[in-house]
Design a protein around this motif. Structure first.
Motif, PDB file in Angstrom:
ATOM      1  N   TYR A  11      66.263  40.118  55.646  1.00  0.00           N
ATOM      2  CA  TYR A  11      64.902  40.559  55.959  1.00  0.00           C
ATOM      3  C   TYR A  11      64.666  40.554  57.471  1.00  0.00           C
ATOM      4  CZ  TYR A  11      59.902  40.239  56.790  1.00  0.00           C
ATOM      5  OH  TYR A  11      58.641  40.438  57.286  1.00  0.00           O
ATOM      6  N   LEU A  12      65.060  39.472  58.150  1.00  0.00           N
ATOM      7  CA  LEU A  12      64.872  39.395  59.596  1.00  0.00           C
ATOM      8  C   LEU A  12      65.687  40.459  60.324  1.00  0.00           C
ATOM      9  CD1 LEU A  12      64.938  35.515  60.133  1.00  0.00           C
ATOM     10  CD2 LEU A  12      62.939  37.016  60.085  1.00  0.00           C
ATOM     11  N   ALA A  13      66.874  40.744  59.795  1.00  0.00           N
ATOM     12  CA  ALA A  13      67.728  41.745  60.439  1.00  0.00           C
ATOM     13  C   ALA A  13      67.088  43.128  60.410  1.00  0.00           C
ATOM     14  CB  ALA A  13      69.088  41.782  59.750  1.00  0.00           C
TER      15      ALA A  13
ATOM     16  N   GLY B  65      55.346  42.086  59.108  1.00  0.00           N
ATOM     17  CA  GLY B  65      56.024  42.458  57.866  1.00  0.00           C
ATOM     18  C   GLY B  65      55.784  41.438  56.772  1.00  0.00           C
ATOM     19  N   GLN B  66      55.771  40.167  57.141  1.00  0.00           N
ATOM     20  CA  GLN B  66      55.509  39.127  56.143  1.00  0.00           C
ATOM     21  C   GLN B  66      54.085  39.202  55.614  1.00  0.00           C
ATOM     22  OE1 GLN B  66      58.788  35.747  57.487  1.00  0.00           O
ATOM     23  NE2 GLN B  66      56.641  35.262  57.668  1.00  0.00           N
TER      24      GLN B  66
ATOM     25  N   VAL C  32      54.271  41.893  53.114  1.00  0.00           N
ATOM     26  CA  VAL C  32      54.995  41.384  51.938  1.00  0.00           C
ATOM     27  C   VAL C  32      54.082  40.499  51.096  1.00  0.00           C
ATOM     28  CG1 VAL C  32      56.816  39.762  51.254  1.00  0.00           C
ATOM     29  CG2 VAL C  32      57.309  41.586  52.881  1.00  0.00           C
ATOM     30  N   PHE C  33      53.280  39.652  51.761  1.00  0.00           N
ATOM     31  CA  PHE C  33      52.349  38.803  51.025  1.00  0.00           C
ATOM     32  C   PHE C  33      51.342  39.660  50.251  1.00  0.00           C
ATOM     33  CE2 PHE C  33      48.463  36.421  50.417  1.00  0.00           C
ATOM     34  CZ  PHE C  33      48.919  35.206  49.937  1.00  0.00           C
ATOM     35  N   GLY C  34      50.847  40.718  50.888  1.00  0.00           N
ATOM     36  CA  GLY C  34      49.907  41.606  50.202  1.00  0.00           C
ATOM     37  C   GLY C  34      50.537  42.284  48.995  1.00  0.00           C
ATOM     38  N   VAL C  35      51.794  42.711  49.131  1.00  0.00           N
ATOM     39  CA  VAL C  35      52.507  43.301  47.995  1.00  0.00           C
ATOM     40  C   VAL C  35      52.633  42.274  46.874  1.00  0.00           C
ATOM     41  CG1 VAL C  35      54.731  44.214  47.226  1.00  0.00           C
ATOM     42  CG2 VAL C  35      53.746  44.973  49.398  1.00  0.00           C
TER      43      VAL C  35
ATOM     44  N   PRO D 178      57.132  33.529  52.318  1.00  0.00           N
ATOM     45  CA  PRO D 178      56.452  34.769  51.919  1.00  0.00           C
ATOM     46  C   PRO D 178      57.368  35.749  51.195  1.00  0.00           C
ATOM     47  CG  PRO D 178      55.882  34.172  54.180  1.00  0.00           C
ATOM     48  CD  PRO D 178      57.019  33.291  53.779  1.00  0.00           C
ATOM     49  N   VAL D 179      58.583  35.908  51.679  1.00  0.00           N
ATOM     50  CA  VAL D 179      59.521  36.823  51.040  1.00  0.00           C
ATOM     51  C   VAL D 179      59.906  36.296  49.658  1.00  0.00           C
ATOM     52  CG1 VAL D 179      61.799  37.900  51.206  1.00  0.00           C
ATOM     53  CG2 VAL D 179      60.371  37.656  53.251  1.00  0.00           C
TER      54      VAL D 179
END
Length: 386
Positions: free
Chosen positions: A30-32, A50-51, A54-57, A99-100
């Motif tokens: 994910y970080l990459a 991005g996190q 991702v949290f919203g998703v 979060p991920v």
């Protein structure tokens, strides 16, 4: 300069190239995606934004899942609770995998729910793939894979279909896990999800982590330190560490395996001599896992009391909601089994409240179910009185 086992290592040796097997590849991948190379420095703004996405998703997946379990009203309430919950979003602003992992866990529950309700092999394959993906973000969640396969084999469909669904779930999970296990077997000397952590965390619990004996106190105690000192004999020389990029990885794997053996022996001795203490520590760790107010810095005074009270109320409601969900059956019962199994496995090890954060959304869904049930009962009582 010390490594994670407490062994003294020259900083230049520590910084030498190493083929690691300590962290599964999910979160580093994910970080990459955002070009992250240095976790301890640089600007992480894009990855953190991005996190947040991702949290919203994850919140959306939570509502879609709970709607299939218990209806739209409970789903909207669960989403609202997850949105305003002060603890789960703390990790959005940190370079940590919570979060991920949380979003992948909720995606896995959604695909499991579709599989349980639709009887389609494709959804079971998706559920197995998401369970494996979750374990590649946080290794401890590898327990989700056998649970998904077991659920496929227990589904009320003809036996031939059950075996097809179980095979699809297991095959999809294996397609993701086998490459990682092959790598760890190659670089660490044994196939494992992570070459360090299982034995050490088990040792902390076996040595008495519990009420009024936090992990840092147990870790500093003579029992654990003597075990750690003994495994330092396995540490390769500095020349070997500089020459061989797998030397330190294999050392960690051997050290952790030895600590695991020592922990199991200690557990066995204590279960014979003081089973009540072991049981009490286990129960405390199972409770501590879900105490969000223990997880990070809290304000002092009245706000801290309010947050603790909120946490206690949430724990009571979530317990009631889990009981309701189990009684109702369906895919929601599977979520209860998952959280229960996770609690039991973690409680035999060192625990932190942080470890429950990826499942915070499911926890709050049980809170929402309890609140909805209480509201429905109040409405019935009012109707009867009228």
């Amino acid at each position: 300069w010390y490594d994670i086992t407490g062994a003294r290592i020259d900083r230049a040796v520590w910084n030498a190239p190493e083929r690691q097997a300590f962290r599964p590849p999910g979160y580093p991948l994910y970080l990459a995606l955002f070009g992250e190379r240095d976790v301890f420095g640089g600007d992480h703004t894009v990855a953190l934004v991005g996190q947040a996405v991702v949290f919203g998703v994850g919140a959306l997946l939570l509502m879609l899942t709970v709607r299939r379990w218990w209806g739209e009203g409970v789903a909207l309430l669960a989403g609202l609770l997850y949105a305003v919950d002060p603890w789960s979003k703390h990790y959005v602003a940190l370079v940590l995998s919570e979060p991920v992992a949380g979003a992948v866990a909720l995606g896995g529950l959604y695909t499991f729910t579709r599989a349980w309700q639709s009887f389609r092999w494709s959804w079971w394959a998706a559920a197995g793939m998401l369970a494996a993906s979750l374990s590649l973000v946080r290794a401890v969640f590898v327990l989700a894979v056998p649970l998904v396969v077991a659920a496929a084999l227990l589904q009320r469909v003809p036996p031939r279909k059950r075996w097809l669904h179980g095979t699809c779930a297991a095959g999809a999970a294996a397609a993701l896990l086998v490459p990682w296990l092959t790598r760890t077997d190659s670089v660490a000397g044994r196939a494992t999800m992570a070459n360090w952590g299982e034995g050490y965390n088990l040792l902390l619990a076996a040595a008495g982590e519990g009420y009024r004996r936090p992990a840092e106190e147990v870790d500093a105690g003579a029992e654990v330190q003597s075990q750690l000192d003994r495994v330092h004999r396995l540490l390769p020389s500095e020349d070997d560490l500089l020459r061989d990029p797998e030397a330190h990885t294999r050392y960690l794997a051997k050290a952790d395996a030895e600590l695991q053996g020592e922990a199991l022996a200690l557990y066995g001795d204590r279960l014979e001599t003081e089973p009540e203490s072991v049981a009490g520590e286990f129960a405390y760790r199972a409770w501590f896992l879900w105490t969000a107010h223990k997880d990070w810095f809290q304000p002092e005074g009245a706000p801290r009391v309010a947050l603790r009270a909120l946490d206690w109320v949430a724990l009571v409601l979530a317990s009631a909601g889990a009981a309701f969900a189990f009684a109702r059956g369906g895919a929601g019962r599977g979520a209860v089994v998952f959280l229960g199994a996770y609690s039991l496995v973690l409680a035999t090890h060192h625990v932190e409240a942080r470890f429950a954060m990826p499942l915070r959304g499911v926890f709050l869904a049980f809170v929402a179910l309890a609140l909805a049930a209480a509201a429905a009962r109040l409405r019935r009582n009012r109707t009867e009185q009228e």
